[in-house]
Scaffold this active site. Structure first.
Site, PDB file in Angstrom:
ATOM      1  CB  CYS A 119      -1.894  -3.154   4.173  1.00 53.77           C
ATOM      2  SG  CYS A 119      -0.167  -3.153   3.656  1.00 53.77           S
ATOM      3  CB  CYS A 174      -0.951  -0.003   1.200  1.00 57.00           C
ATOM      4  SG  CYS A 174      -0.220   0.487   2.772  1.00 57.00           S
ATOM      5  CB  CYS A 197      -0.125  21.503  -9.219  1.00 57.76           C
ATOM      6  SG  CYS A 197      -0.235  19.761  -8.808  1.00 57.76           S
ATOM      7  CB  CYS A 201       3.968  -0.651   2.208  1.00 60.99           C
ATOM      8  SG  CYS A 201       2.767  -1.830   2.806  1.00 60.99           S
ATOM      9  CB  CYS A 205       5.593  34.888  -0.228  1.00 59.07           C
ATOM     10  SG  CYS A 205       4.461  33.789   0.638  1.00 59.07           S
ATOM     11  CB  CYS A 208       2.298  -1.841   6.497  1.00 63.09           C
ATOM     12  SG  CYS A 208       1.334  -0.441   5.907  1.00 63.09           S
TER      13      CYS A 208
HETATM   14 ZN   LIG Z   1       0.909  -1.155   3.798  1.00 62.65          ZN
END
Ligand SMILES: [Zn+2]
Length: 251
Positions: free
Chosen positions: A92, A14, A31, A17, A204, A89
């Site tokens: 998961c 995942c 972006c 992980c 800014c 993890c």
């Molecule tokens: Zn995971």
């Protein structure tokens, strides 16, 4: 450059992980600042749609353990193998500690959308609103306004009375820039009754870089700069353009 992977599918890792902790919010570009080549998102978007159709129709995905990388400049596609799923993890793994959706804006320290992506680096007493700044401008309170945007943005629009030093120069502690700032602060201090704490307001485009700049100013040696009372202007010049001066250019 574009990337495509399908996470947490078909025994693959995942996202957590691979990235258990978010990077510091001030190191992540967005972006609006980084720029997006629309054609690349179109190409990757079509491939995403293809993977969705393959998964929905039971054909499975080609990218549960691999990441596709597209180099638009070289016109090259490449597949790299991802690290496997981690047994420990938090999401998961065998004993997951995160079992429901988190407050990701709090977790990552920045908002989820580009449009109002706002860092929170400074406590509220180190920030003022554009309305507050307008008031002290009207009352002619002595201060220095420091614009820390790159030159290319200053060329688009600026507040006439602002002193300009790009954030990059402050970050590298550029000697010439710091001497220039020191000179301006000294000059302004001579015009006030209270020479101990001259406010320096930092602005800014959106109010993110200005916070980084305030942090740098707060750490400047008191010997040369005296007590600089640095604060940032929340929302930056784009807030100024929408709330104070509607004729100020937005970009
Ligand atoms: Zn995971």
């Amino acid at each position: 450059e574009g990337q495509l992977a399908v996470y947490n599918y078909g025994g693959g890792p995942c996202y957590r992980c691979l990235f258990p902790r978010p990077p510091p919010p001030d190191t992540v570009t967005n972006c609006a600042d980084g720029g997006v080549l629309g054609v690349v998102t179109g190409i990757i978007g079509c491939m995403q749609a293809l993977e969705v159709l393959k998964i929905a129709s039971g054909m499975g995905s080609s990218f549960s353990q691999y990441m596709l990388m597209f180099d638009a400049l070289e016109g090259r596609f490449r597949n790299i193998k991802l690290r496997p799923k981690k047994p420990d993890c938090a999401v998961c793994g065998d004993k997951p500690s995160i079992t429901c959706l988190q407050d990701y804006e709090a977790f990552c320290g920045s908002s989820a959308t580009d449009k109002c992506r706002a860092l929170r680096l400074l406590p509220s007493q180190d920030r003022i609103s554009v309305q507050q700044y307008k008031e002290l401008l009207d009352e002619q309170v002595p201060h220095v306004l420091l614009d820390v945007r790159p030159q290319v943005e200053v060329d688009i629009c600026r507040l006439e009375h602002a002193v300009h030093i790009p954030l990059s120069k402050l970050e590298e502690k550029n000697e010439e820039s710091l001497q220039y700032l020191q000179k301006i602060i000294c000059r302004e201090k001579q015009r006030t009754d209270d020479p101990t704490s001259l406010p320096v307001y930092v602005v800014c485009k959106l109010g993110n870089d200005s916070q980084k700049a305030v942090k740098i100013l707060q750490e400047l040696p008191a010997k040369e700069f005296g007590s600089v009372l640095a604060k940032d202007i929340k929302g930056g010049l784009m807030a100024w353009a929408t709330k104070i001066d509607l004729t100020f250019p937005q970009y």
